[in-house]
Scaffold this active site. Structure first.
Site, PDB file in Angstrom:
ATOM      1  N   CYS A 106      19.268  50.759  90.752  1.00 58.91           N
ATOM      2  CA  CYS A 106      18.091  51.236  90.034  1.00 58.91           C
ATOM      3  C   CYS A 106      18.151  50.827  88.567  1.00 58.91           C
ATOM      4  CB  CYS A 106      17.984  52.754  90.161  1.00 58.91           C
ATOM      5  SG  CYS A 106      16.552  53.442  89.297  1.00 58.91           S
ATOM      6  N   CYS A 203      18.397  60.943  92.595  1.00 61.71           N
ATOM      7  CA  CYS A 203      17.106  61.599  92.356  1.00 61.71           C
ATOM      8  C   CYS A 203      16.294  61.789  93.631  1.00 61.71           C
ATOM      9  CB  CYS A 203      16.301  60.837  91.315  1.00 61.71           C
ATOM     10  SG  CYS A 203      15.798  59.171  91.806  1.00 61.71           S
TER      11      CYS A 203
END
Length: 363
Positions: A106, A203
């Protein structure tokens, strides 16, 4: 005109990124804050808890700090890019019997590229984040090195940054310890921020239940893989498991098997839905193969080069020799055995405090 130039700062609403923005603002940079929405918590399953960088309170905290100090703030929705790349990779890696590191992907492939794209559109010379690492230019290359605070150093997760990105990135926190950053938050007038707990969750995986996430993402997975064999190194079958994707190298807890002695997952064989168990000593390895390399300090690794290699974020690192292979991978031979090498995780090569290169552990 600003004193040092225009910088786009990634603001999650947490202490580190907020202090980064305020520090650069105070130093005379023209700061633009941006908060990236990577994941919609409502899509994550039964949990109603928003985590990490994706909750509404964090968005509001970031915006409030920007407004209070007089610089603009924007929210950038990158859920589509994030989902296609990071989440698909996360699922694919577990299905392949490996243990992925989605935060590395990410950071390096999604967040920094999204920042660069927006920085170009807004005529920002630099981008900045609240990572605890250092950057410098040397021999025409941007070099990433460890932050001063060894307990917070995040150079390990930045190995995948390309040179064009590194050369435009500012990491103001690399020269400070976390205690100093908490004090700065207090000095800037944010006592609640100074006390804010840090999130270590992925997340998009509520409550760290990655097994539940896989079951929801892959139709029929549980039924397809349930009932495979637990075996010992010699092939002796000792029990049944719930499916190879739900185990990781080095795992001891949650095996639901009693053999009269502690056992660990030492190998995962997806082709036969087999999970190999063994004593802790059987986790030790002296070699590994690493691919998907990104070179940082130099444009290659000299044959047989000596390097300290970290195989996980909190690993202290182990001295090794690195040998180039014809298939664009490297073979790493450790001076002493290393425990729990997990295919899919990142291997990062260091020369002193400097990141030489990084890649993904193949086997």
């Amino acid at each position: 005109m600003s004193k040092h130039g225009k910088v786009l700062v990634a603001m999650s609403g947490g202490i580190d990124s907020t202090v980064t923005a305020l520090m650069l603002h105070e130093q005379g940079y023209e700061v633009v804050g941006i908060t990236m929405k990577t994941w919609d918590y409502a899509s994550a399953g039964p949990s109603k808890k928003e985590t990490g960088c994706c909750n509404l309170d964090s968005f509001n905290d970031a915006r409030a700090a920007a407004v209070h100090h007089g610089f603009p703030h924007f929210i950038l929705d990158i859920r589509d890019e994030f989902g296609d790349f990071v989440i698909n990779n996360f699922v694919d890696e577990y299905i392949a019997g490996r243990t992925p590191n989605p935060c590395v992907l990410c950071n390096t492939h999604i967040k920094w590229r999204a920042l660069m794209k927006r920085a170009d559109a807004m005529d920002c010379e630099f981008i900045a984040t609240g990572h605890y690492a250092k950057l410098r230019m040397e021999n025409g290359r941007g070099v990433i090195s460890k932050g001063v605070d060894e307990t917070k150093d995040q150079s390990y997760v930045l190995w995948g940054l390309d040179q064009d990105v590194v050369k435009r990135t500012l990491l103001p926190l690399g020269g400070y310890r976390k205690t100093e950053i908490r004090q700065m938050a207090l000095d800037f007038g944010y006592p609640e921020l100074a006390k804010k707990a840090e999130s270590y969750e992925i997340c998009f995986v509520p409550d760290n239940d990655y097994r539940g996430f896989l079951k929801r993402k892959v139709d029929g997975l549980e039924e397809r893989v349930n009932g495979g064999n637990f075996v010992l190194a010699d092939g002796t079958i000792v029990g049944k498991h719930k499916g190879y994707p739900f185990y990781t190298i080095g795992q001891r807890k949650g095996l639901d098997i009693a053999l009269g002695r502690p056992v660990f997952v030492t190998e995962i064989i997806p082709e036969t839905n087999t999970v190999v168990l063994g004593a802790e000593a059987e986790l030790n390895r002296s070699e590994m193969k690493v691919g998907g390399l990104n070179f940082v300090k130099y444009d290659h690794l000299p044959e047989g080069m000596e390097s300290v290699v970290k195989i996980r974020y909190k690993d202290k690192g182990t001295l090794a020799n690195v040998y180039n292979q014809e298939d664009c991978t490297v073979k790493v031979h450790f001076y002493e055995e290393v425990k729990g090498i997990a295919p899919g995780q990142s291997a990062v090569f260091y020369e002193g405090d400097d990141v030489l290169a990084g890649g993904i552990i193949r086997r």
